[in-house]
Design a protein around this motif. Structure first.
Motif, PDB file in Angstrom:
ATOM      1  N   HIS A 152     -28.861  53.749  65.535  1.00 34.40           N
ATOM      2  CA  HIS A 152     -28.909  52.635  64.575  1.00 34.40           C
ATOM      3  C   HIS A 152     -30.151  52.747  63.697  1.00 34.40           C
ATOM      4  O   HIS A 152     -31.139  53.376  64.091  1.00 34.40           O
ATOM      5  N   ASP A 181     -32.597  50.966  63.112  1.00 31.91           N
ATOM      6  CA  ASP A 181     -33.896  50.426  63.535  1.00 31.91           C
ATOM      7  C   ASP A 181     -34.476  51.111  64.778  1.00 31.91           C
ATOM      8  O   ASP A 181     -35.581  50.772  65.200  1.00 31.91           O
ATOM      9  N   ASP A 182     -33.762  52.050  65.382  1.00 26.11           N
ATOM     10  CA  ASP A 182     -34.211  52.578  66.683  1.00 26.11           C
ATOM     11  C   ASP A 182     -35.524  53.366  66.612  1.00 26.11           C
ATOM     12  O   ASP A 182     -36.455  53.103  67.367  1.00 26.11           O
TER      13      ASP A 182
HETATM   14 ZN   LIG Z   1     -30.117  50.845  68.678  1.00 22.47          ZN
END
Ligand SMILES: [Zn+2]
Length: 332
Positions: free
Chosen positions: A63, A65-66
């Motif tokens: 994702h 934001d990871d």
């Molecule tokens: Zn994530």
């Protein structure tokens, strides 16, 4: 990420409906005793110049934001020291973040992912486009096949990714991606896997891995990110569509102003509010409730560093033999 969305909405709305700890997973560092015998925690300090010039880094995140959350300081450090970086996002981010429809969420998260990549300085972004929160329905062999091709094509030396052996990770996108990366990175070096690819690319194993985790993990590498903490803050500011960073600080500042209050730490303008919120709250004081892992400052404190990130690291394991041959081989 449901629980982050919940936290973000709650804090903007003016309070938490339940204790943060109730929906926060703990990122617990394993005691040193858990390390394999003879292995010690290695402190990776800043290196002068560009010793990694010519090396290739693949940063894989499910994702947008990871990596900003968990490893952006280390990634910034490695690229500053010479790596050429590529960002691979495995999902289309259609299940979380800003937007009322699937299409809006996909677009908003793609914009955040591109903005994050620009701040970090990645050479190129690859989006694999699997549906968010549904990676466990895909055949892992297909994901591996695509990663094997990319690792060979880009001649990747080093990956940064979720730890495939993390405990208690709740999100299938995280652990499916992690397992696919770990399998693909060594299979990429074999000429028996996807041999038809070898008409256009060479076999190429990925040797170095920095694996991060939200749950308990055998940590063997602490990376000093003191010089890159502000870059990590800026990376989190770029992810405005989801996560606990983005514009959360300025929204909080405005809500408080509407109530006739202010937090001095948030400063006098939106940018300062966003920056200071991420640096002081998200990455430090309220890291456990916002990110589900300990503060980067506290992680560093244990090792005499100002800010740090922690990893399970793997490198070349044939260095001993290589060194032995270099020192002892004689001409015949
Ligand atoms: Zn994530």
């Amino acid at each position: 990420m449901k629980r982050r969305d919940f936290f973000e909405k709650s804090i903007i709305a003016g309070g938490l409906a339940m204790p943060a700890a109730a929906f926060s997973s703990k990122g617990t560092e394993s005691p040193a005793g858990s390390l394999p015998e003879g292995e010690e925690v290695f402190i990776e300090k800043p290196l002068a110049g560009r010793p990694h010039e010519g090396k290739v880094l693949a940063v894989i995140q499910p994702h947008c934001d990871d990596i900003a959350y968990y490893a952006a300081g280390t990634v910034a450090k490695l690229m500053h020291e010479g790596y050429t970086g590529y960002l691979i996002r495995t999902t289309n981010d259609d299940a979380a973040g800003a937007g009322d429809s699937i299409g809006e969420r996909v677009l908003n998260n793609e914009v955040s992912n591109e903005a994050f990549a620009k701040v970090m300085g990645f050479k190129k972004v690859y989006d694999l486009g699997y549906r968010n929160h549904r990676m466990d329905e895909y055949n892992i062999q297909e994901i591996k096949g695509r990663l094997i091709f990319l690792f060979r094509l880009l001649k990747v030396d080093t990956v940064v990714s979720f730890d495939p052996w993390d405990h208690y990770e709740e999100n299938p996108d995280h652990y499916v991606t992690a397992r696919a990366v770990e399998a693909a990175r060594w299979m990429a070096g074999m000429n028996t896997d996807y041999p038809e690819q070898l008409e256009v690319v060479e076999p190429h194993p990925v040797i170095e891995r920095y694996y991060y985790a939200r749950g308990p993990q055998i940590v063997n590498r602490i990376v000093d990110i003191g010089n890159f903490i502000d870059k990590k803050v800026e990376a989190n500011m770029a992810v405005v569509s989801q996560g606990g960073g983005g514009r959360t600080g300025s929204l909080l500042r405005r809500r408080l102003a509407a109530e006739g209050k202010r937090l001095p730490i948030l400063g006098n303008d939106d940018r300062t509010a966003d920056f200071n919120y991420i640096k002081n709250f998200m990455l430090d004081q309220f890291s456990e409730s916002i990110r589900g892992i300990p503060s980067d400052r506290k992680t560093g404190e244990k090792y005499g560093l100002e800010w740090a990130e922690k990893f399970r690291y793997f490198g070349s394991n044939d260095q001993g033999m290589t060194d032995y041959i270099r020192k002892n081989a004689i001409s015949i």
